[in-house]
Design an enzyme around this catalytic site. Structure first.
Site, mmCIF file in Angstrom:
data_model
loop_
_atom_site.group_PDB
_atom_site.id
_atom_site.type_symbol
_atom_site.label_atom_id
_atom_site.label_comp_id
_atom_site.label_asym_id
_atom_site.label_seq_id
_atom_site.Cartn_x
_atom_site.Cartn_y
_atom_site.Cartn_z
ATOM 1 N N GLU A 17 5.223 -9.330 11.017
ATOM 2 C CA GLU A 17 4.959 -9.608 9.611
ATOM 3 C C GLU A 17 5.646 -8.552 8.761
ATOM 4 O O GLU A 17 5.572 -7.357 9.060
ATOM 5 C CB GLU A 17 3.463 -9.606 9.316
ATOM 6 C CG GLU A 17 3.153 -9.853 7.828
ATOM 7 C CD GLU A 17 1.689 -10.091 7.566
ATOM 8 O OE1 GLU A 17 1.148 -11.067 8.114
ATOM 9 O OE2 GLU A 17 1.082 -9.276 6.833
ATOM 10 N N THR A 48 4.815 -11.959 3.596
ATOM 11 C CA THR A 48 3.673 -11.991 2.691
ATOM 12 C C THR A 48 4.115 -12.295 1.263
ATOM 13 O O THR A 48 5.296 -12.187 0.923
ATOM 14 C CB THR A 48 2.917 -10.653 2.684
ATOM 15 O OG1 THR A 48 3.734 -9.650 2.082
ATOM 16 C CG2 THR A 48 2.554 -10.216 4.097
ATOM 17 N N HIS A 77 4.020 -17.040 3.627
ATOM 18 C CA HIS A 77 2.652 -16.915 3.118
ATOM 19 C C HIS A 77 2.554 -17.565 1.735
ATOM 20 O O HIS A 77 3.409 -17.348 0.877
ATOM 21 C CB HIS A 77 2.257 -15.443 2.964
ATOM 22 C CG HIS A 77 2.071 -14.719 4.251
ATOM 23 N ND1 HIS A 77 1.088 -13.769 4.434
ATOM 24 C CD2 HIS A 77 2.739 -14.787 5.432
ATOM 25 C CE1 HIS A 77 1.168 -13.283 5.669
ATOM 26 N NE2 HIS A 77 2.165 -13.888 6.286
ATOM 27 N N ARG A 107 -6.322 -17.944 0.864
ATOM 28 C CA ARG A 107 -6.938 -17.900 -0.453
ATOM 29 C C ARG A 107 -6.303 -16.807 -1.288
ATOM 30 O O ARG A 107 -5.986 -16.994 -2.453
ATOM 31 C CB ARG A 107 -8.448 -17.636 -0.344
ATOM 32 C CG ARG A 107 -9.173 -17.705 -1.685
ATOM 33 C CD ARG A 107 -10.525 -17.022 -1.631
ATOM 34 N NE ARG A 107 -10.393 -15.572 -1.530
ATOM 35 C CZ ARG A 107 -11.412 -14.727 -1.472
ATOM 36 N NH1 ARG A 107 -12.649 -15.205 -1.478
ATOM 37 N NH2 ARG A 107 -11.211 -13.426 -1.395
ATOM 38 N N ASP A 109 -6.333 -12.365 -2.230
ATOM 39 C CA ASP A 109 -7.309 -11.407 -2.746
ATOM 40 C C ASP A 109 -7.523 -11.600 -4.245
ATOM 41 O O ASP A 109 -6.573 -11.836 -4.993
ATOM 42 C CB ASP A 109 -6.832 -9.973 -2.490
ATOM 43 C CG ASP A 109 -6.739 -9.656 -1.010
ATOM 44 O OD1 ASP A 109 -7.544 -10.214 -0.234
ATOM 45 O OD2 ASP A 109 -5.856 -8.864 -0.637
ATOM 46 N N TYR A 144 -10.826 -13.922 11.320
ATOM 47 C CA TYR A 144 -11.334 -12.547 11.294
ATOM 48 C C TYR A 144 -12.227 -12.280 12.512
ATOM 49 O O TYR A 144 -13.396 -12.670 12.519
ATOM 50 C CB TYR A 144 -12.126 -12.314 9.999
ATOM 51 C CG TYR A 144 -11.264 -12.405 8.761
ATOM 52 C CD1 TYR A 144 -10.791 -11.267 8.122
ATOM 53 C CD2 TYR A 144 -10.886 -13.650 8.248
ATOM 54 C CE1 TYR A 144 -9.972 -11.349 7.012
ATOM 55 C CE2 TYR A 144 -10.059 -13.747 7.129
ATOM 56 C CZ TYR A 144 -9.618 -12.593 6.519
ATOM 57 O OH TYR A 144 -8.790 -12.684 5.419
ATOM 58 N N HIS A 148 -15.183 -12.238 8.315
ATOM 59 C CA HIS A 148 -14.640 -12.037 6.970
ATOM 60 C C HIS A 148 -15.606 -11.177 6.164
ATOM 61 O O HIS A 148 -16.827 -11.397 6.205
ATOM 62 C CB HIS A 148 -14.449 -13.392 6.277
ATOM 63 C CG HIS A 148 -13.642 -13.316 5.020
ATOM 64 N ND1 HIS A 148 -14.154 -12.786 3.850
ATOM 65 C CD2 HIS A 148 -12.367 -13.693 4.747
ATOM 66 C CE1 HIS A 148 -13.229 -12.848 2.904
ATOM 67 N NE2 HIS A 148 -12.135 -13.387 3.420
#
Length: 292
Positions: A17, A48, A77, A107, A109, A144, A148
């Site tokens: 990434e 990202t 992303h 979603r 941040d 996660y 999460h």
């Protein structure tokens, strides 16, 4: 190639990434890292978004470069909580035009002082929007192992993840973690819940002290005693911290591959030297597993 097809052909994927530069920064610095990462022959490289979502991101430039200049499969992303439907549609149209086939739906941040767009609440809303475009993207999503941070419980977190996967997710990439037992427990629990898509383990090598402070505070990941001792001993010794961080990540990746993980996704912070060292360490095992 769609990443779902890669999973059919390999037992363990290996990917990186990276993040794009700021809007005013020189793209050449990131391109140097991309060139060096591409030479390591990852299965794909994810890119990202910049802060603020898709509207001011240089992600499209980077994925175009990966696909059409360096012949590396990109995973783009897309975040939605601060994006409008029109912005998302424009991003999807651009990606389709450039031959991109894989999107990671997030979603995103929530940022202080920035209001939500009001058009998307959850990653599932974005996943449905992507599929409604009828462009045929593979859609990946995040998960996660340690739950999460906004979820009321691990059980609820898996329930929400199942809903997300049922919207049309082809594979999952985990948040970073440092204790493999958390990953194995998570896999057992999601399989029991009926989530059967491939899951790549997200690994962050802790190799610089600014990473130690920033990543631990942002991710909320549990820090095993072995990592704590490593940080305490080498925090002010850059070369030793680099070597210890590479060694820890190598052991972590080797254990994951040997235990049957579907793959490893390295959060390398655009550091091609770290990626090179880790790839050199784990390539023999990856080759062996993927020959079976």
């Amino acid at each position: 190639m769609k990443i779902s097809e890669l999973f059919k052909n390999k037992k363990a994927l290996y990917s990186f990434e990276i993040f794009p530069p700021k809007p005013t920064a020189d793209l050449g610095v990131v391109e140097k890292a991309i060139s060096e990462l591409a030479s390591l022959a990852p299965d794909y490289i994810s890119v990202t978004c910049s802060a603020g979502g898709s509207g001011n991101s240089r992600m499209p430039e980077i994925v175009d470069m990966l696909r059409n200049k360096y012949d590396v499969e990109p995973l783009a992303h897309l975040t939605c909580v601060n994006s409008t439907a029109a912005e998302i549609d424009a991003s999807l149209a651009f990606l389709k035009e450039k031959g991109i086939e894989n999107v990671l739906a997030l979603r995103g941040d929530r940022m202080p002082g920035v209001a939500d767009s009001g058009e998307f609440r959850y990653a599932g809303d974005l996943i449905r929007r992507i599929h409604a475009s009828d462009y045929g993207f593979d859609v990946a999503a995040a998960c996660y192992p340690e739950c999460h941070p906004e979820s009321p419980s691990p059980e609820k977190d898996i329930e929400y993840l199942k809903m997300k996967v049922d919207c049309g997710v082809t594979h999952l990439v985990t948040q970073l973690f440092f204790d493999n037992e958390d990953f194995y427990r998570f896999i057992d629990n999601i399989r029991a819940a009926g989530i059967d898509v491939p899951v790549q383990a997200g690994i962050m090598p802790l190799v610089k002290k600014n990473h130690v402070d920033r990543i631990i505070s942002l991710s909320g990941a549990k820090i095993p005693n072995k990592i704590s001792r490593m940080i305490a001993r080498f925090y002010d010794e850059p070369e030793s911290l680099m070597a210890a961080g590479i060694a820890y990540a190598t052991d972590q990746i080797a254990d994951l591959i040997a235990s049957g993980a579907d793959g490893v996704h390295l959060y390398v912070m655009n550091n091609s030297e770290v990626a090179r060292k880790l790839t050199s360490n784990v390539s023999p095992m990856l080759l062996s597993v993927n020959r079976q």
